[in-house]
Design a protein around this motif. Structure first.
Motif, PDB file in Angstrom:
ATOM      1  N   ALA A 159       0.779  -1.097  -0.148  1.00 54.92           N
ATOM      2  CA  ALA A 159      -0.097  -0.077  -0.064  1.00 54.92           C
ATOM      3  C   ALA A 159       1.120   1.254  -0.038  1.00 54.92           C
ATOM      4  O   ALA A 159       0.328   2.497  -0.591  1.00 54.92           O
ATOM      5  CB  ALA A 159      -0.800   0.067   1.243  1.00 54.92           C
ATOM      6  N   PHE A 160       2.086   1.278   0.536  1.00 57.57           N
ATOM      7  CA  PHE A 160       2.921   2.414   0.695  1.00 57.57           C
ATOM      8  C   PHE A 160       3.709   2.636  -0.454  1.00 57.57           C
ATOM      9  O   PHE A 160       4.385   3.741  -0.604  1.00 57.57           O
ATOM     10  CB  PHE A 160       3.831   2.181   1.856  1.00 57.57           C
ATOM     11  N   ALA A 161       3.984   1.766  -1.440  1.00 51.18           N
ATOM     12  CA  ALA A 161       4.888   1.834  -2.318  1.00 51.18           C
ATOM     13  C   ALA A 161       4.724   2.960  -3.490  1.00 51.18           C
ATOM     14  O   ALA A 161       5.325   2.941  -4.459  1.00 51.18           O
ATOM     15  CB  ALA A 161       5.337   0.551  -3.182  1.00 51.18           C
ATOM     16  N   GLY A 162       3.502   3.568  -3.404  1.00 55.66           N
ATOM     17  CA  GLY A 162       3.091   4.616  -4.535  1.00 55.66           C
ATOM     18  C   GLY A 162       4.256   5.694  -4.532  1.00 55.66           C
ATOM     19  O   GLY A 162       4.096   6.254  -5.848  1.00 55.66           O
ATOM     20  N   TYR A 163       4.995   6.030  -3.688  1.00 59.13           N
ATOM     21  CA  TYR A 163       5.905   7.145  -3.643  1.00 59.13           C
ATOM     22  C   TYR A 163       6.811   6.788  -4.595  1.00 59.13           C
ATOM     23  O   TYR A 163       7.448   7.767  -5.251  1.00 59.13           O
ATOM     24  CB  TYR A 163       6.446   7.448  -2.023  1.00 59.13           C
ATOM     25  N   ALA A 164       6.980   5.611  -5.297  1.00 55.73           N
ATOM     26  CA  ALA A 164       7.812   5.505  -6.219  1.00 55.73           C
ATOM     27  C   ALA A 164       7.639   5.915  -7.461  1.00 55.73           C
ATOM     28  O   ALA A 164       8.320   6.218  -8.553  1.00 55.73           O
ATOM     29  CB  ALA A 164       8.099   3.863  -6.641  1.00 55.73           C
ATOM     30  N   ARG A 165       6.111   6.211  -7.584  1.00 58.07           N
ATOM     31  CA  ARG A 165       5.647   6.795  -8.874  1.00 58.07           C
ATOM     32  C   ARG A 165       6.290   8.185  -9.171  1.00 58.07           C
ATOM     33  O   ARG A 165       6.413   8.687 -10.243  1.00 58.07           O
ATOM     34  CB  ARG A 165       4.336   6.761  -8.873  1.00 58.07           C
ATOM     35  N   LEU A 211      -3.093 -10.760 -16.393  1.00 59.49           N
ATOM     36  CA  LEU A 211      -2.948 -11.107 -14.991  1.00 59.49           C
ATOM     37  C   LEU A 211      -4.329 -11.205 -14.216  1.00 59.49           C
ATOM     38  O   LEU A 211      -4.691 -11.848 -13.463  1.00 59.49           O
ATOM     39  CB  LEU A 211      -2.025 -10.400 -14.086  1.00 59.49           C
ATOM     40  N   VAL A 212      -5.228 -10.127 -14.662  1.00 58.88           N
ATOM     41  CA  VAL A 212      -6.502 -10.051 -14.401  1.00 58.88           C
ATOM     42  C   VAL A 212      -7.152 -11.207 -14.726  1.00 58.88           C
ATOM     43  O   VAL A 212      -8.180 -11.704 -13.831  1.00 58.88           O
ATOM     44  CB  VAL A 212      -7.067  -8.629 -14.844  1.00 58.88           C
ATOM     45  N   LEU A 213      -7.382 -11.796 -15.733  1.00 66.98           N
ATOM     46  CA  LEU A 213      -8.000 -13.078 -16.284  1.00 66.98           C
ATOM     47  C   LEU A 213      -7.379 -14.410 -15.623  1.00 66.98           C
ATOM     48  O   LEU A 213      -8.081 -15.233 -15.415  1.00 66.98           O
ATOM     49  CB  LEU A 213      -7.777 -13.005 -17.692  1.00 66.98           C
ATOM     50  N   LEU A 214      -6.217 -14.304 -15.024  1.00 68.83           N
ATOM     51  CA  LEU A 214      -5.650 -15.647 -14.524  1.00 68.83           C
ATOM     52  C   LEU A 214      -5.746 -15.611 -13.084  1.00 68.83           C
ATOM     53  O   LEU A 214      -5.661 -16.683 -12.397  1.00 68.83           O
ATOM     54  CB  LEU A 214      -4.233 -15.657 -14.891  1.00 68.83           C
ATOM     55  N   GLY A 215      -5.441 -14.224 -12.502  1.00 68.80           N
ATOM     56  CA  GLY A 215      -5.246 -14.188 -10.853  1.00 68.80           C
ATOM     57  C   GLY A 215      -6.389 -13.903 -10.013  1.00 68.80           C
ATOM     58  O   GLY A 215      -7.547 -13.659 -10.649  1.00 68.80           O
ATOM     59  N   ASP A 216      -6.271 -13.584  -8.653  1.00 70.97           N
ATOM     60  CA  ASP A 216      -6.953 -13.041  -7.630  1.00 70.97           C
ATOM     61  C   ASP A 216      -6.136 -12.118  -6.925  1.00 70.97           C
ATOM     62  O   ASP A 216      -4.924 -11.964  -7.216  1.00 70.97           O
ATOM     63  CB  ASP A 216      -7.399 -14.061  -6.750  1.00 70.97           C
ATOM     64  N   ILE A 217      -6.910 -11.157  -6.248  1.00 68.77           N
ATOM     65  CA  ILE A 217      -6.406 -10.198  -5.462  1.00 68.77           C
ATOM     66  C   ILE A 217      -5.237 -10.589  -4.608  1.00 68.77           C
ATOM     67  O   ILE A 217      -4.118  -9.858  -4.607  1.00 68.77           O
ATOM     68  CB  ILE A 217      -7.563  -9.111  -4.827  1.00 68.77           C
ATOM     69  N   ARG A 218      -5.663 -11.253  -3.668  1.00 65.33           N
ATOM     70  CA  ARG A 218      -4.551 -11.595  -2.604  1.00 65.33           C
ATOM     71  C   ARG A 218      -3.343 -12.225  -3.268  1.00 65.33           C
ATOM     72  O   ARG A 218      -2.348 -11.855  -2.623  1.00 65.33           O
ATOM     73  CB  ARG A 218      -5.362 -12.618  -1.631  1.00 65.33           C
ATOM     74  N   THR A 219      -3.382 -13.131  -4.239  1.00 65.47           N
ATOM     75  CA  THR A 219      -2.368 -13.562  -4.786  1.00 65.47           C
ATOM     76  C   THR A 219      -1.345 -12.359  -5.523  1.00 65.47           C
ATOM     77  O   THR A 219      -0.205 -12.424  -5.381  1.00 65.47           O
ATOM     78  CB  THR A 219      -2.492 -14.607  -5.728  1.00 65.47           C
ATOM     79  N   ALA A 220      -2.221 -11.587  -6.292  1.00 60.73           N
ATOM     80  CA  ALA A 220      -1.493 -10.494  -6.841  1.00 60.73           C
ATOM     81  C   ALA A 220      -0.741  -9.450  -5.778  1.00 60.73           C
ATOM     82  O   ALA A 220       0.189  -8.954  -6.123  1.00 60.73           O
ATOM     83  CB  ALA A 220      -2.441  -9.722  -7.366  1.00 60.73           C
ATOM     84  N   ILE A 221      -1.359  -9.462  -4.550  1.00 62.21           N
ATOM     85  CA  ILE A 221      -0.636  -8.310  -3.626  1.00 62.21           C
ATOM     86  C   ILE A 221       0.630  -9.060  -3.187  1.00 62.21           C
ATOM     87  O   ILE A 221       1.515  -8.443  -3.097  1.00 62.21           O
ATOM     88  CB  ILE A 221      -1.656  -7.972  -2.535  1.00 62.21           C
ATOM     89  N   GLY A 222       0.617 -10.342  -2.735  1.00 65.72           N
ATOM     90  CA  GLY A 222       1.765 -10.962  -2.436  1.00 65.72           C
ATOM     91  C   GLY A 222       3.041 -11.009  -3.318  1.00 65.72           C
ATOM     92  O   GLY A 222       4.030 -10.672  -3.080  1.00 65.72           O
ATOM     93  N   PHE A 223       2.467 -11.413  -4.685  1.00 67.46           N
ATOM     94  CA  PHE A 223       3.430 -11.343  -5.712  1.00 67.46           C
ATOM     95  C   PHE A 223       4.032 -10.114  -6.033  1.00 67.46           C
ATOM     96  O   PHE A 223       5.253  -9.710  -6.367  1.00 67.46           O
ATOM     97  CB  PHE A 223       2.799 -11.858  -6.815  1.00 67.46           C
ATOM     98  N   SER A 224       3.270  -9.096  -5.890  1.00 63.50           N
ATOM     99  CA  SER A 224       3.812  -7.672  -6.064  1.00 63.50           C
ATOM    100  C   SER A 224       4.801  -6.975  -4.807  1.00 63.50           C
ATOM    101  O   SER A 224       5.717  -6.609  -5.373  1.00 63.50           O
ATOM    102  CB  SER A 224       2.654  -6.425  -6.097  1.00 63.50           C
ATOM    103  N   SER A 225       4.381  -7.384  -3.684  1.00 61.24           N
ATOM    104  CA  SER A 225       5.039  -7.067  -2.490  1.00 61.24           C
ATOM    105  C   SER A 225       6.588  -7.656  -2.797  1.00 61.24           C
ATOM    106  O   SER A 225       7.684  -6.849  -2.390  1.00 61.24           O
ATOM    107  CB  SER A 225       4.486  -7.470  -1.344  1.00 61.24           C
ATOM    108  N   PHE A 226       6.660  -9.065  -3.147  1.00 61.38           N
ATOM    109  CA  PHE A 226       7.910  -9.731  -3.348  1.00 61.38           C
ATOM    110  C   PHE A 226       8.791  -8.771  -4.215  1.00 61.38           C
ATOM    111  O   PHE A 226       9.825  -8.392  -3.999  1.00 61.38           O
ATOM    112  CB  PHE A 226       7.795 -11.086  -3.779  1.00 61.38           C
ATOM    113  N   GLY A 227       8.307  -8.392  -5.490  1.00 63.10           N
ATOM    114  CA  GLY A 227       8.978  -7.981  -6.552  1.00 63.10           C
ATOM    115  C   GLY A 227       9.549  -6.491  -6.171  1.00 63.10           C
ATOM    116  O   GLY A 227      10.653  -5.971  -6.404  1.00 63.10           O
ATOM    117  N   VAL A 228       8.622  -5.719  -5.437  1.00 66.09           N
ATOM    118  CA  VAL A 228       8.774  -4.310  -5.014  1.00 66.09           C
ATOM    119  C   VAL A 228       9.802  -4.164  -3.934  1.00 66.09           C
ATOM    120  O   VAL A 228      10.555  -3.497  -3.825  1.00 66.09           O
ATOM    121  CB  VAL A 228       7.602  -3.589  -4.818  1.00 66.09           C
TER     122      VAL A 228
END
Length: 433
Positions: A218-224, A350-367
């Protein structure tokens, strides 16, 4: 061929883009899965996520002042340390934030549409906002400003409804057996254990770390803000100030709203809710409708910033490569439109294949991998370039690595595989010249 972006954003524009990228992601998407991991200790996870974000924000601000260009840590690490480290950071950002884009599109649709229509609406939102971004960064900033003001107004009404409703209880903030508004009851258990709901009843270190990793999303938006370095006026002063201001405002909003929601639903009710803010206002039809509108707008604001940031990072990477020049062109509106539409296409998959919670976890790892490199890069800056003590960067690296590898086993495995595959492809292209 035009490959330069124009400087048209002031301090308030940069702060607004940062707020639009952050407010919405945590409030409407990350609170429930974080509560499922940490239970009553959610606020410790939130504080830890804010600390990591602060370390990373100071490193980003310090680097952006020295390197006022597009690409964020990709550009900083490439210039300051090595091209290889820059590529790792760039792909970490692109991978993680593309997953964030999918998560935000799905969250928007969850609040705005009934079941069965959510995926089509998420896809439509991605396409529409990518078109808006492609028409110019000033239009992105203007639309984001309207969205942020509307969302903050709605959240204010939400807090007033909570305060006047009589359902808020301070004991619900830490009592594991608290009965939430959704009717869920946490069962008794030893410290670190969980009741029938699966939510920890006491302190669970791994759960707190996992919650922090989820909330960091949720906090990573400052990178934008940092990735817009080539489009901000007086970037050496504007970017550091905008990053810290946006992060401070967002942290305050998150803390207040999290207390309000937990105080009504309790840790179990929050963990089990699909739309926690809507559940927290109870049965009031107008309040629920208002919250859903606010959630939808907040997610749209986050999507605007995400598409802009990822597109510019990939644009910067493509500009430095002989193999991706097609995506390194600037449109007649002064935007990296080709890179942005590529991001849109991958997010739709990704929208067609995934779900919200999985996407959040995967996003956090990469970021988190991305920001560990941000801190490493900032650590190497010389004394005259430094704005913050090196101790913050050391702490930032340690916390980023710990949270990245505890957020979820699935995210770590899939993320590591993707990094390996992309690295192999890049090396192969480089060898072929």
């Amino acid at each position: 061929m035009n490959t330069q972006l124009s400087r048209s954003l002031g301090l308030s524009d940069a702060v607004i883009i940062g707020l639009g990228s952050m407010i919405g992601a945590g409030i409407f998407a990350a609170l429930a899965p974080a509560a499922a991991e940490a239970g009553s200790w959610l606020f410790l996870g939130l504080a830890l996520a804010a600390l990591v974000a602060y370390c990373n924000a100071t490193a980003s601000a310090q680097l952006a002042a020295q390197y006022p260009t597009s690409g964020g840590t990709y550009a900083y690490a490439r210039a300051q340390v090595s091209p290889w480290l820059g590529l790792v950071a760039g792909w970490g950002y692109v991978i993680g934030k593309t997953a964030s884009t999918a998560a935000m599109a799905l969250t928007f649709a969850a609040y705005a549409a009934p079941a069965g229509w959510q995926q089509p609406l998420a896809v439509a939102a991605l396409i529409a906002l990518t078109v808006v971004n492609s028409l110019g960064i000033s239009r992105t900033a203007a639309m984001t400003r309207v969205i942020v003001i509307a969302v903050l107004a709605i959240l204010t009404v939400f807090l007033v409804v909570i305060a006047a409703g009589g359902q808020f209880s301070l004991s619900s903030l830490w009592a594991p057996e608290a009965v939430g508004a959704a009717g869920a009851v946490g069962g008794p258990g030893a410290v670190g254990g969980a009741g029938d709901s699966g939510v920890p009843n006491g302190f669970d270190l791994l759960g707190v770390l996992q919650a922090a990793g989820i909330l960091f999303f949720a906090f990573a938006g400052y990178a934008r803000i940092a990735t817009l370095g080539e489009e901000v006026k007086d970037p050496q002063r504007t970017i550091p100030r905008a990053i810290i201001l946006a992060l401070g405002i967002t942290t305050t909003v998150y803390a207040v709203v999290a207390v309000a929601v937990m105080g009504v639903l309790g840790p179990v009710g929050l963990a089990q809710s699909q739309v926690p803010l809507a559940d927290a206002v109870g049965s009031s039809a107008w309040a629920q409708a208002l919250v859903r509108v606010g959630a939808a707008l907040a997610c749209l604001g986050a999507l605007l910033g995400l598409v802009a940031g990822i597109g510019r990072t990939f644009f910067a990477m493509a500009r430095d490569s002989r193999h991706f020049q097609f995506f390194a062109q600037v449109s007649r509106f002064g935007t990296p439109a080709r890179a942005e539409f590529l991001v849109c296409a991958v997010a739709i998959v990704l929208v067609l294949l995934g779900d919200i919670r999985t996407a959040i976890g995967f996003s956090s790892f990469g970021v988190l991998i991305y920001y560990s490199i941000t801190n490493i890069t900032a650590f190497t800056q010389t004394a005259e370039r430094r704005r913050y003590p090196r101790a913050l960067q050391v702490l930032g690296v340690i916390l980023c690595v710990v949270l990245a590898f505890t957020v979820s086993l699935e995210a770590v495995i899939v993320g590591a595989i993707l990094f390996a595959v992309i690295g192999a492809v890049v090396l192969l292209l480089q060898r072929r010249g």
